[in-house]
Enzyme design. Structure first.
Site, PDB file in Angstrom:
ATOM      1  N   GLY A 137     -20.424  -4.058  18.565  1.00  0.00           N
ATOM      2  CA  GLY A 137     -21.876  -4.162  18.659  1.00  0.00           C
ATOM      3  C   GLY A 137     -22.483  -4.979  17.538  1.00  0.00           C
ATOM      4  O   GLY A 137     -23.601  -5.489  17.686  1.00  0.00           O
ATOM      5  N   SER A 182     -15.931  -2.389  16.043  1.00  0.00           N
ATOM      6  CA  SER A 182     -17.380  -2.197  16.110  1.00  0.00           C
ATOM      7  C   SER A 182     -18.038  -3.450  16.661  1.00  0.00           C
ATOM      8  O   SER A 182     -18.796  -4.141  15.984  1.00  0.00           O
ATOM      9  CB  SER A 182     -17.940  -1.872  14.717  1.00  0.00           C
ATOM     10  N   GLU A 210      -6.899  -6.759  -6.805  1.00  0.00           N
ATOM     11  CA  GLU A 210      -7.861  -6.412  -5.759  1.00  0.00           C
ATOM     12  C   GLU A 210      -8.555  -5.084  -6.038  1.00  0.00           C
ATOM     13  O   GLU A 210      -9.279  -4.565  -5.198  1.00  0.00           O
ATOM     14  CB  GLU A 210      -7.155  -6.374  -4.397  1.00  0.00           C
ATOM     15  N   GLU A 231      -7.444  -2.095  -6.162  1.00  0.00           N
ATOM     16  CA  GLU A 231      -7.071  -1.063  -5.202  1.00  0.00           C
ATOM     17  C   GLU A 231      -6.489   0.154  -5.914  1.00  0.00           C
ATOM     18  O   GLU A 231      -5.753   0.016  -6.897  1.00  0.00           O
ATOM     19  CB  GLU A 231      -6.033  -1.608  -4.210  1.00  0.00           C
ATOM     20  N   GLU A 263       0.797  -1.227   0.000  1.00  0.00           N
ATOM     21  CA  GLU A 263       0.000   0.000   0.000  1.00  0.00           C
ATOM     22  C   GLU A 263       0.828   1.275   0.000  1.00  0.00           C
ATOM     23  O   GLU A 263       0.285   2.357  -0.262  1.00  0.00           O
ATOM     24  CB  GLU A 263      -0.951   0.004   1.204  1.00  0.00           C
TER      25      GLU A 263
END
Length: 200
Positions: free
Chosen positions: A129, A127, A156, A158, A110
């Site tokens: 939840g 996250s 991918e 990207e 990247e």
């Protein structure tokens, strides 16, 4: 006060509702309360993801950080534009894969960086939840004098911009709300508290 007894959680049903790159499971369960009672037939959907690793590259010589920006379609409707500023990050693709190896791999893919010195910042649920994803967070000391550019794997699909800014500018962007991803916020706040430990 201690948490209720985990052994008393009774999963009555666990089935997969969607099975793509990401997955969605449905669980129906009973669980004990803090008061010692039981709540029965709780139904929850869980967004099932692989665990992830993120890393903040920092150059203590120039007091700069490297961040990336890429299109995140889920951000549409919440931000002015969906090109989100974030950390280098990636999923743990193989069972038993070392989290530091993931950070090294993703930094090269990247941002074209070769990382050698990783420092563990922490681990957290981004996250919890609604998702089981677990994040491993690192900082890495590296030379950013020639860093930056455009990266990403074609297979991918990207399209990643890697850019270098001063630590002060990164904090300004954090404070003005430009930086909105949890891992990036946590890493920059950690750096604000610890950057002096890198100074020689």
């Amino acid at each position: 006060m201690s948490a209720p007894d985990r052994a008393k959680i009774h999963v009555k049903s666990h089935k997969r509702l969607f099975d793509g790159f990401y997955k969605v499971d449905e669980l129906i369960f009973d669980h004990p309360t803090f008061k010692g009672e039981m709540i029965e037939d709780v139904r929850r959907e869980i967004f099932v993801r692989k665990d992830a690793v993120a890393v903040l590259p920092y150059d203590p010589v120039t007091d700069q950080v490297l961040l990336i920006r890429q299109l995140r379609i889920a951000a549409i409707g919440h931000t002015e534009h969906p090109w989100v500023v974030e950390l280098i990050a990636g999923l743990i693709d193989k069972a038993g894969e070392d989290v530091k190896d993931v950070a090294v791999r993703e930094a090269y893919e990247e941002a074209g960086l070769s990382l050698t010195h990783l420092r563990h910042i922490g681990e957290f649920f981004p996250s919890v939840g609604g998702s089981n994803e677990y994040m491993y967070l690192f900082a890495a000391v590296c030379d950013l004098s020639a860093a930056g550019g455009y990266y990403g794997l074609c297979e991918e699909k990207e399209d990643i911009e890697a850019f270098v800014i001063s630590r002060t500018e990164a904090m300004n962007r954090l404070n003005n709300g430009e930086i909105q991803t949890a891992s990036t916020i946590i890493a920059l706040q950690w750096l604000a508290l610890n950057y002096q430990s890198y100074q020689k």
